[in-house]
Design an enzyme around this catalytic site. Sequence first.
Site, PDB file in Angstrom:
ATOM      1  N   SER A   1      79.443  51.738  23.588  1.00  0.00           N
ATOM      2  CA  SER A   1      80.072  52.417  24.716  1.00  0.00           C
ATOM      3  C   SER A   1      81.600  52.381  24.574  1.00  0.00           C
ATOM      4  CB  SER A   1      79.599  51.784  26.021  1.00  0.00           C
ATOM      5  OG  SER A   1      79.958  52.547  27.131  1.00  0.00           O
TER       6      SER A   1
ATOM      7  N   ASP B   1      70.920  59.424  27.470  1.00  0.00           N
ATOM      8  CA  ASP B   1      72.049  58.603  27.907  1.00  0.00           C
ATOM      9  C   ASP B   1      72.741  59.289  29.090  1.00  0.00           C
ATOM     10  OD1 ASP B   1      74.478  57.233  28.221  1.00  0.00           O
ATOM     11  OD2 ASP B   1      74.599  56.764  26.092  1.00  0.00           O
TER      12      ASP B   1
ATOM     13  N   HIS C   1      71.408  54.393  28.253  1.00  0.00           N
ATOM     14  CA  HIS C   1      72.726  54.035  27.729  1.00  0.00           C
ATOM     15  C   HIS C   1      72.779  52.681  27.031  1.00  0.00           C
ATOM     16  CE1 HIS C   1      77.045  54.086  27.340  1.00  0.00           C
ATOM     17  NE2 HIS C   1      77.185  53.001  28.073  1.00  0.00           N
TER      18      HIS C   1
END
Length: 386
Positions: free
Chosen positions: A237, A324, A363
Amino acid sequence: MRKRAEPVPPEHESFGRAPLDRECSIKQKLRIPGTKGHYPHDSDCDSKGMKRFGRRYGLWSRLRMFLIFLLGLYIAIPFLVKICPAIQTQLVFLNLVRFPYFIDLKRPEDQGLNHTCNFYLQPEEDVSIGVWHTVPAVLWKDAQGKDLEWYEEVLSTSYPVILYLHGNAGTRGGDHRVQLYKVLSSMGYHVISFDYRGWGDSVGSPSESGMTYDALHVFDWIKARSGDNPVYIWGHSLGTGVATNLVRRLCERETPPDSLILESPFTNIREEAKSHPFSVIYRYFPGFDWFFLDPITASGIKFANDDNVKYISCPLLILHAEDDPVIPFHLGKKLYNIAAPARSLRDYKVQFVPFHKDLGYRHKYIYRSPELRQILRDFLGNTEQQ
């Protein structure tokens, strides 16, 4: 001549108390001018009607005020962000959002990591960062009761090392992060994770340059103790932005890592912010870029993965789930399309691995994939036999 309606006799009055609304309706139809007050229950009808009207008006008035408040807030927020860029900076880092809230980062064993050592490094004066070192699972018995010196020495044994750079919010003790450490440890990797300055129990104020310097300091600490063992960098991320910043700098000084792994990456922070679910209600707001994106850039936050990959000289693996909801899949794919033909990566393997949306990895749950182990073996080499 029309006949005047007769009053309701008292002995029949009880039959006239059927639903009040129907009674009032009938009386309105029968009433003749000048007969106001002739019916015994006219005052009841008027009183009930006024109360009902008052309730409806009061409800609508409150609803209208609430809608006006929401509209005012909706319009005010962009101006607040523009006037105070620190708000947008906090939305990018979310370093004050700490969860789980009640864990002791000094005790990784409380999270099931009983072969992990907690310690602190000082990249700069007045900056301290908390670090976890998880040894390969095959060494967990040897690790019981050992001190920091033993953990440092074991880095030089024949096991590769993964430096993990986490995303925004939470700490190195976040559940999905801990679960990934366990997977990697079971595969025979040392896992070094840490909280950037301003996160968890680390001391300092967050910034892109500061986060990158923290990562560089930890990398150098690892290299000074790991001998010739491979060192891989894994960013997730927002951590992918730190990872590409770090690897670009390492390549420029000709000390690249053995591989770079990007999980759920984006192209750059402006495109990510524009695609983030938080931006949905403002995405088509007039001047969106000026109000929301320019303050991020003005704060020195770029995380330009799309530019950094053009200067990276090491194998690159990108992992991204199609479902995601935080960093859209198309941004990870776009980054791969930029990296694959890059001249600096011409002599290195560049691979993109998608995870179908039906798997539900979203995610931060790619660690759950049964195929992840084989993907890493194929890309990094097998370590489990060591």
